[in-house]
Design an enzyme around this catalytic site. Sequence first.
Site, PDB file in Angstrom:
ATOM      1  N   LEU A  49       0.811  -1.229   0.000  1.00 23.32           N
ATOM      2  CA  LEU A  49       0.000   0.000   0.000  1.00 23.32           C
ATOM      3  C   LEU A  49       0.843   1.277   0.000  1.00 23.32           C
ATOM      4  CD1 LEU A  49      -3.034  -0.931   2.311  1.00 23.32           C
ATOM      5  CD2 LEU A  49      -2.869  -1.034  -0.183  1.00 23.32           C
ATOM      6  N   ASP A  65       4.958  -6.431   2.576  1.00 24.08           N
ATOM      7  CA  ASP A  65       5.998  -6.032   1.641  1.00 24.08           C
ATOM      8  C   ASP A  65       6.701  -7.282   1.120  1.00 24.08           C
ATOM      9  OD1 ASP A  65       7.614  -3.284   1.069  1.00 24.08           O
ATOM     10  OD2 ASP A  65       8.950  -5.025   1.070  1.00 24.08           O
ATOM     11  N   PHE A  87       2.774  -7.672 -10.138  1.00 20.31           N
ATOM     12  CA  PHE A  87       2.770  -6.279 -10.585  1.00 20.31           C
ATOM     13  C   PHE A  87       3.628  -5.393  -9.684  1.00 20.31           C
ATOM     14  CE2 PHE A  87      -1.495  -7.796 -11.836  1.00 20.31           C
ATOM     15  CZ  PHE A  87      -1.523  -7.415 -13.161  1.00 20.31           C
ATOM     16  N   TYR A 155      15.277   1.851 -14.470  1.00 21.16           N
ATOM     17  CA  TYR A 155      13.963   1.200 -14.383  1.00 21.16           C
ATOM     18  C   TYR A 155      13.874   0.040 -15.373  1.00 21.16           C
ATOM     19  CZ  TYR A 155       9.074   0.356 -15.510  1.00 21.16           C
ATOM     20  OH  TYR A 155       7.883  -0.249 -15.789  1.00 21.16           O
ATOM     21  N   HIS A 203       1.972  10.696 -16.039  1.00 18.46           N
ATOM     22  CA  HIS A 203       1.532  10.181 -17.336  1.00 18.46           C
ATOM     23  C   HIS A 203       0.675  11.184 -18.096  1.00 18.46           C
ATOM     24  CE1 HIS A 203       2.531   6.322 -15.250  1.00 18.46           C
ATOM     25  NE2 HIS A 203       3.248   6.268 -16.365  1.00 18.46           N
ATOM     26  N   LEU A 204       0.809  11.122 -19.399  1.00 18.85           N
ATOM     27  CA  LEU A 204       0.214  12.159 -20.250  1.00 18.85           C
ATOM     28  C   LEU A 204      -1.307  12.266 -20.100  1.00 18.85           C
ATOM     29  CD1 LEU A 204       0.590  14.276 -22.480  1.00 18.85           C
ATOM     30  CD2 LEU A 204       0.314  12.433 -24.157  1.00 18.85           C
ATOM     31  N   ARG A 296      11.879  15.675 -22.751  1.00 20.67           N
ATOM     32  CA  ARG A 296      12.116  15.035 -21.450  1.00 20.67           C
ATOM     33  C   ARG A 296      13.217  13.996 -21.654  1.00 20.67           C
ATOM     34  NH1 ARG A 296       7.102  11.921 -18.589  1.00 20.67           N
ATOM     35  NH2 ARG A 296       7.502  10.430 -20.258  1.00 20.67           N
ATOM     36  N   GLY A 298      15.406  10.861 -21.900  1.00 17.57           N
ATOM     37  CA  GLY A 298      15.132   9.421 -21.941  1.00 17.57           C
ATOM     38  C   GLY A 298      13.885   9.028 -22.709  1.00 17.57           C
TER      39      GLY A 298
HETATM   40  N1  UDP Z   1       4.374  13.787 -22.110  1.00 20.28           N
HETATM   41  C1  UDP Z   1       4.251  15.149 -22.325  1.00 20.28           C
HETATM   42  N2  UDP Z   1       3.862  15.938 -21.276  1.00 20.28           N
HETATM   43  C2  UDP Z   1       3.596  15.438 -20.036  1.00 20.28           C
HETATM   44  C3  UDP Z   1       3.712  14.037 -19.821  1.00 20.28           C
HETATM   45  C4  UDP Z   1       4.122  13.244 -20.883  1.00 20.28           C
HETATM   46  O1  UDP Z   1       4.484  15.648 -23.421  1.00 20.28           O
HETATM   47  O2  UDP Z   1       3.259  16.207 -19.128  1.00 20.28           O
HETATM   48  C5  UDP Z   1       4.797  12.927 -23.227  1.00 20.28           C
HETATM   49  C6  UDP Z   1       6.052  12.121 -22.952  1.00 20.28           C
HETATM   50  O3  UDP Z   1       7.174  12.860 -23.323  1.00 20.28           O
HETATM   51  C7  UDP Z   1       5.829  10.891 -23.837  1.00 20.28           C
HETATM   52  C8  UDP Z   1       4.297  10.729 -23.883  1.00 20.28           C
HETATM   53  O4  UDP Z   1       3.759  11.981 -23.439  1.00 20.28           O
HETATM   54  O5  UDP Z   1       6.273  11.148 -25.130  1.00 20.28           O
HETATM   55  C9  UDP Z   1       3.806   9.650 -22.959  1.00 20.28           C
HETATM   56  O6  UDP Z   1       4.389   9.855 -21.699  1.00 20.28           O
HETATM   57  P1  UDP Z   1       3.947   9.039 -20.415  1.00 20.28           P
HETATM   58  O7  UDP Z   1       4.734   9.574 -19.258  1.00 20.28           O
HETATM   59  O8  UDP Z   1       2.466   9.056 -20.305  1.00 20.28           O
HETATM   60  O9  UDP Z   1       4.360   7.544 -20.735  1.00 20.28           O
HETATM   61  P2  UDP Z   1       5.787   6.914 -21.154  1.00 20.28           P
HETATM   62  O10 UDP Z   1       5.728   6.747 -22.642  1.00 20.28           O
HETATM   63  O11 UDP Z   1       6.868   7.826 -20.707  1.00 20.28           O
HETATM   64  O12 UDP Z   1       5.796   5.599 -20.443  1.00 20.28           O
END
Ligand code: UDP
Length: 343
Positions: A49, A65, A87, A155, A203-204, A296, A298
Site C-alpha cells: 500500500l 511487503d 505487478f 527502471y 503520465h500524459l 524530457r 530518456g
Molecule cells: N508527455 C508530455 N507531457 C507530459 C507528460 C508526458 O508531453 O506532461 C509525453 C512524454 O514525453 C511521452 C508521452 O507523453 O512522449 C507519454 O508519456 P507518459 O509519461 O504518459 O508515458 P511513457 O511513454 O513515458 O511511459
Amino acid sequence: MTTSDEMEALNAASPVGPVLVCGGAGYIGSHTVELLERRGVDVVVLDNLKAGHREAVQAPLEVCDLGDVEGLDRVFAKHKPSAVIHFAALCYVGESVTDPAKYYKENVTNTWELLQAMRRAECRDIVFSSTCATYGEPTEMPIPDGHSQKPINPYGNTKLHMEHMMGDFSRAYGMRFGALRYFNAAGASTMRDIGEAHDPETHLIPLVLQVALGQRDEILMFGDDYDTPDGTCVRDYIHIEDLADAHLRALVKLQSGTERFACNLGTGTGYSVLEVVEVVRKITGHRIPARIVGRRAGDPAMLVSGGTQAKAILGWEPKRADLEVIVADAWRFAQAHPNGYKS
Ligand code: UDP
C-alpha cells in the site's frame, strides 16, 4: 476461444488455491483483480500500500511487503496460492536514474524474495508485468516481440533483470513464467469505479485530464522536434481492461502447461502527444491550453508494438483500442475522482 471458454479452461486447469496478485492495489493490478473476480477466479491481493490504494481492492487483501520474508511465507501458508501475478514494482524512470539502489532493491531483490517464497511453497506459475522499456531505443518500428532488449535507464534495467531471473528460475526449478511487455497503459474500468491515480502523476493522459478539470492551467508537451509526423512523441496506448484480459489469458496458458513465453501488449497503433491532446479536447469539450517545452530526458521518439505473439499464444486482441474510447473511460474516472482515491 472466448474469454469464458478461457475461464472454463482456467478453472479446470487450476484445481486448488487462489491466484496471489502482488501489487494488486495498484493501477493495472486492481483492474486485473476486478476482471479475475468477475470471471470467477479466487483472488488474494498482496500489497504494501505504498503506491497502491486500499479503496481499489474488494478482494481479500494482505498488507505485506515483498521484502518481508516471514510475512510472505505466512501469506503463502495461509492461502496456498496456485499461481502468482506479479505487478509489485517501482515504475518512475526519472527516480530510477537518481536512486537506482532503491529500484534494484524494490524490483530485483524483492522479486528474488517472491520467487524464493514461491519455491518454498511449491507454487510454480508466475505472470509478470514487464514493459516495452526493456527494449530501450528501438532499432525496428513497430517493435516485434523478439526485439533485442537494451534498456536505457535503471527502471528498464531492473525489469529486464526480473525477466531474466524468472526465466532462469523457470528453466532450473520447473517454474512456469509468462512476461507481458506493456506499452502505455491507459483508461479506466467500465465495470467498477476504479482507474489511474498515481502520486505524483507523470503520465500524459491523466495530466491532460487534470487541465480539463481545472486543476492545471496547461499541459506541457515535451518536445516537437522528434522524427515523427508532427514532431511530438508517438506512443501505443492500451486500454487497462485489455491489459487485464491478457493477464487472465496468460494465467490460463501457464496453467494448461506452457512453460515460458514473452509477448508485447500494445494495439499496434501510435498516437502523438498532439493527437492525444486533440482527443482530450474532443471528449471533454475543454480547450486544453498546451505549450511546447524541451524534450524530457530518456523519451524515445516512437514506441509502437508490432507484436504478433499475444494473438498467437494467448488468442488476445485489444477490444477498446480506439483512443477516444480510452480517453472517455479515463475522463469518467477523473471526473468522479478529481483527487484520485483521496477523499
Ligand atoms: N508527455 C508530455 N507531457 C507530459 C507528460 C508526458 O508531453 O506532461 C509525453 C512524454 O514525453 C511521452 C508521452 O507523453 O512522449 C507519454 O508519456 P507518459 O509519461 O504518459 O508515458 P511513457 O511513454 O513515458 O511511459
